[in-house]
Design a protein around this motif. Structure first.
Motif, PDB file in Angstrom:
ATOM      1  N   LEU A   1      15.482 -50.541  78.488  1.00 37.45           N
ATOM      2  CA  LEU A   1      14.447 -50.524  77.462  1.00 37.45           C
ATOM      3  C   LEU A   1      15.152 -50.665  76.117  1.00 37.45           C
ATOM      4  N   VAL A   2      15.006 -51.826  75.492  1.00 36.79           N
ATOM      5  CA  VAL A   2      15.635 -52.076  74.195  1.00 36.79           C
ATOM      6  C   VAL A   2      14.794 -51.422  73.111  1.00 36.79           C
ATOM      7  N   GLY A   3      15.438 -50.674  72.237  1.00 37.04           N
ATOM      8  CA  GLY A   3      14.765 -50.068  71.100  1.00 37.04           C
ATOM      9  C   GLY A   3      15.196 -50.768  69.821  1.00 37.04           C
ATOM     10  N   ALA A   4      14.282 -51.520  69.208  1.00 34.48           N
ATOM     11  CA  ALA A   4      14.632 -52.283  68.008  1.00 34.48           C
ATOM     12  C   ALA A   4      13.368 -52.514  67.180  1.00 34.48           C
ATOM     13  N   PRO A   5      13.488 -52.854  65.950  1.00 35.13           N
ATOM     14  CA  PRO A   5      14.678 -52.686  65.127  1.00 35.13           C
ATOM     15  C   PRO A   5      15.017 -51.192  64.992  1.00 35.13           C
ATOM     16  N   HIS A   6      16.289 -50.884  65.105  1.00 39.54           N
ATOM     17  CA  HIS A   6      16.749 -49.499  65.016  1.00 39.54           C
ATOM     18  C   HIS A   6      17.253 -49.270  63.599  1.00 39.54           C
ATOM     19  N   THR A   7      16.406 -48.676  62.760  1.00 38.71           N
ATOM     20  CA  THR A   7      16.734 -48.537  61.343  1.00 38.71           C
ATOM     21  C   THR A   7      16.664 -47.100  60.843  1.00 38.71           C
ATOM     22  N   SER A   8      16.366 -46.149  61.742  1.00 45.06           N
ATOM     23  CA  SER A   8      16.190 -44.769  61.303  1.00 45.06           C
ATOM     24  C   SER A   8      16.381 -43.816  62.478  1.00 45.06           C
TER      25      SER A   8
END
Length: 193
Positions: free
Chosen positions: A33-40
């Protein structure tokens, strides 16, 4: 089966949150399971709320220092697997060992890593290909205040074509902090160009 307390906590979260859960059906087989955009770091809270609401058994990779002291048991209970980033090839081997033992879970991977902006790490791709696992695209989009799961893809081994499909999905997703968003491009793709 998912813990009823977790499902109740997730239900409460979604009732009180400004975020809206918009998701394609969650895959029932093991996968990435890709989690993106990962910014926080808030992405972690959203990921837990998504997985608990959808009844997914997840594991996630975190730098080994997150598991120091009292935090270790808590992080493991939330699905964490400690990773020593000094040996990235070992990460892939360790995950493949879990899969080969017949464990069924969704491995959450944030390919942007530490949000450094220099491309995605290829570990998710290598694990998916070597273990024959599908990849589900999870997302956070602050512009619409939505989050959830997108399509599930079977990777073909044609890195450019597979990443083009992934880029197309994330093209309009901004992340929690849009200014920190990284284009979905494997670092190795830049080497090939």
């Amino acid at each position: 089966m998912l813990n009823p307390l977790r499902r109740a906590v997730a239900g409460l979260f979604w009732r009180l949150s400004r975020w809206t859960l918009r998701s394609e059906p969650a895959p029932r087989q093991a996968g990435i399971l890709v989690g993106a955009p990962h910014t926080s770091n808030w992405d972690f809270v959203l990921m837990l709320a998504i997985s608990w609401r959808l009844g997914l058994d997840i594991r996630w990779l975190g730098k080994h220092t997150l598991f120091d002291g009292w935090k270790g048991p808590v992080m493991r209970a939330l699905g964490g697997i400690p990773v020593d980033r000094r040996d990235p090839s070992r990460v892939v081997r360790d995950v493949l060992d879990h899969v080969s033992r017949g464990e069924v879970f969704h491995l959450v991977v944030t390919p942007e890593g530490t949000r450094s902006g220099d491309g995605w790490k290829s570990g998710f791709y290598r694990i998916a290909r070597e273990a024959g696992l599908p990849v589900t695209l999870g997302y956070v989009d602050r512009t619409t205040m939505t989050t959830g799961l997108g399509p599930t893809l079977d990777l073909t081994g044609d890195v450019g074509a597979d990443m083009d499909r992934i880029r197309a999905f994330y093209a309009d997703k901004a992340g929690y902090n849009p200014q920190l968003r990284t284009e979905p491009r494997l670092r190795s793709e830049s080497d090939d160009e």
